[in-house]
Design a protein around this motif. Sequence first.
Motif, PDB file in Angstrom:
ATOM      1  N   ASP A   1      -2.308 -11.217  -3.110  1.00  0.00           N
ATOM      2  CA  ASP A   1      -2.111 -12.628  -2.765  1.00  0.00           C
ATOM      3  C   ASP A   1      -2.696 -12.911  -1.394  1.00  0.00           C
ATOM      4  O   ASP A   1      -2.497 -12.125  -0.459  1.00  0.00           O
ATOM      5  CB  ASP A   1      -0.622 -12.994  -2.737  1.00  0.00           C
ATOM      6  N   GLY A   2      -3.394 -14.027  -1.278  1.00  0.00           N
ATOM      7  CA  GLY A   2      -3.918 -14.494   0.005  1.00  0.00           C
ATOM      8  C   GLY A   2      -3.561 -15.955   0.185  1.00  0.00           C
ATOM      9  O   GLY A   2      -3.850 -16.779  -0.688  1.00  0.00           O
TER      10      GLY A   2
ATOM     11  N   PHE B   1      10.739  -4.260  -6.117  1.00  0.00           N
ATOM     12  CA  PHE B   1       9.646  -4.968  -5.467  1.00  0.00           C
ATOM     13  C   PHE B   1       9.315  -4.301  -4.143  1.00  0.00           C
ATOM     14  O   PHE B   1      10.200  -3.810  -3.439  1.00  0.00           O
ATOM     15  CB  PHE B   1      10.036  -6.428  -5.161  1.00  0.00           C
ATOM     16  N   LYS B   2       8.056  -4.293  -3.809  1.00  0.00           N
ATOM     17  CA  LYS B   2       7.602  -3.857  -2.492  1.00  0.00           C
ATOM     18  C   LYS B   2       6.403  -4.719  -2.138  1.00  0.00           C
ATOM     19  O   LYS B   2       5.539  -4.992  -2.976  1.00  0.00           O
ATOM     20  CB  LYS B   2       7.213  -2.372  -2.512  1.00  0.00           C
ATOM     21  N   GLN B   3       6.358  -5.174  -0.888  1.00  0.00           N
ATOM     22  CA  GLN B   3       5.272  -6.041  -0.428  1.00  0.00           C
ATOM     23  C   GLN B   3       4.706  -5.449   0.856  1.00  0.00           C
ATOM     24  O   GLN B   3       5.443  -5.012   1.727  1.00  0.00           O
ATOM     25  CB  GLN B   3       5.824  -7.442  -0.163  1.00  0.00           C
ATOM     26  N   LEU B   4       3.380  -5.462   0.972  1.00  0.00           N
ATOM     27  CA  LEU B   4       2.702  -4.911   2.133  1.00  0.00           C
ATOM     28  C   LEU B   4       1.609  -5.869   2.576  1.00  0.00           C
ATOM     29  O   LEU B   4       0.767  -6.266   1.763  1.00  0.00           O
ATOM     30  CB  LEU B   4       2.095  -3.547   1.787  1.00  0.00           C
ATOM     31  N   GLU B   5       1.640  -6.264   3.847  1.00  0.00           N
ATOM     32  CA  GLU B   5       0.569  -7.110   4.375  1.00  0.00           C
ATOM     33  C   GLU B   5      -0.566  -6.210   4.827  1.00  0.00           C
ATOM     34  O   GLU B   5      -0.352  -5.150   5.399  1.00  0.00           O
ATOM     35  CB  GLU B   5       1.061  -7.945   5.560  1.00  0.00           C
ATOM     36  N   PHE B   6      -1.799  -6.649   4.548  1.00  0.00           N
ATOM     37  CA  PHE B   6      -2.957  -5.911   5.031  1.00  0.00           C
ATOM     38  C   PHE B   6      -3.911  -6.876   5.715  1.00  0.00           C
ATOM     39  O   PHE B   6      -3.830  -8.091   5.530  1.00  0.00           O
ATOM     40  CB  PHE B   6      -3.659  -5.131   3.907  1.00  0.00           C
ATOM     41  N   VAL B   7      -4.778  -6.346   6.524  1.00  0.00           N
ATOM     42  CA  VAL B   7      -5.702  -7.160   7.308  1.00  0.00           C
ATOM     43  C   VAL B   7      -7.021  -7.280   6.565  1.00  0.00           C
ATOM     44  O   VAL B   7      -7.607  -6.280   6.144  1.00  0.00           O
ATOM     45  CB  VAL B   7      -5.942  -6.536   8.703  1.00  0.00           C
TER      46      VAL B   7
ATOM     47  N   ILE C   1      -0.332  -7.197  -0.708  1.00  0.00           N
ATOM     48  CA  ILE C   1      -0.309  -6.509  -1.990  1.00  0.00           C
ATOM     49  C   ILE C   1       1.158  -6.391  -2.360  1.00  0.00           C
ATOM     50  O   ILE C   1       1.963  -5.881  -1.577  1.00  0.00           O
ATOM     51  CB  ILE C   1      -0.972  -5.126  -1.924  1.00  0.00           C
ATOM     52  N   LYS C   2       1.494  -6.902  -3.537  1.00  0.00           N
ATOM     53  CA  LYS C   2       2.881  -6.873  -4.008  1.00  0.00           C
ATOM     54  C   LYS C   2       2.961  -5.979  -5.237  1.00  0.00           C
ATOM     55  O   LYS C   2       2.155  -6.112  -6.154  1.00  0.00           O
ATOM     56  CB  LYS C   2       3.350  -8.282  -4.363  1.00  0.00           C
ATOM     57  N   ALA C   3       3.925  -5.069  -5.223  1.00  0.00           N
ATOM     58  CA  ALA C   3       4.144  -4.175  -6.365  1.00  0.00           C
ATOM     59  C   ALA C   3       5.469  -4.539  -7.023  1.00  0.00           C
ATOM     60  O   ALA C   3       6.466  -4.774  -6.348  1.00  0.00           O
ATOM     61  CB  ALA C   3       4.165  -2.721  -5.894  1.00  0.00           C
TER      62      ALA C   3
END
Length: 138
Positions: A10-11, A100-106, A86-88
């Motif tokens: 997601d963006g 659920f797990k969510q991680l922000e990336f650059v 990125i959401k799992a």
Amino acid sequence: THSGLILTLDGTVNMQLSAKSVGIFEAFYNSVKPITMISVPVEIQKSGKFSAGLTSIPFEFSLTTRSNRPLYDTYHGVFISVQYFIKAELRRGLLNKPLFKQLEFVMEGQRVDVVKENPPINFNITPQSLENINEIKT
């Protein structure tokens, strides 16, 4: 056992109104809805069972945006932010809640230098070359 593992890229662009221009109450409650630039779900694992221990699952996303808009670099500003996650989601049986797990990336795009290399122009400024200057008498 599980009912499937889904990863979603997601963006979004989030905008916050300035309290100076609309007031504190309005800025807090009337935030602009986030604009979704990209949302790509990918089913990584169909329903089944993971083996005991560490499981590594390779994945990739196609970076196709909605309406062929460009993807912007990650940015965290005062009134606007551009974020990518990125959401799992691991769907489990009927009696268990999904995990659920969510991680922000650059996200950082490739820089394109459009500036042409021009040779430097030499110039000199001297008191004699200046015009319309009142002379200072000492």
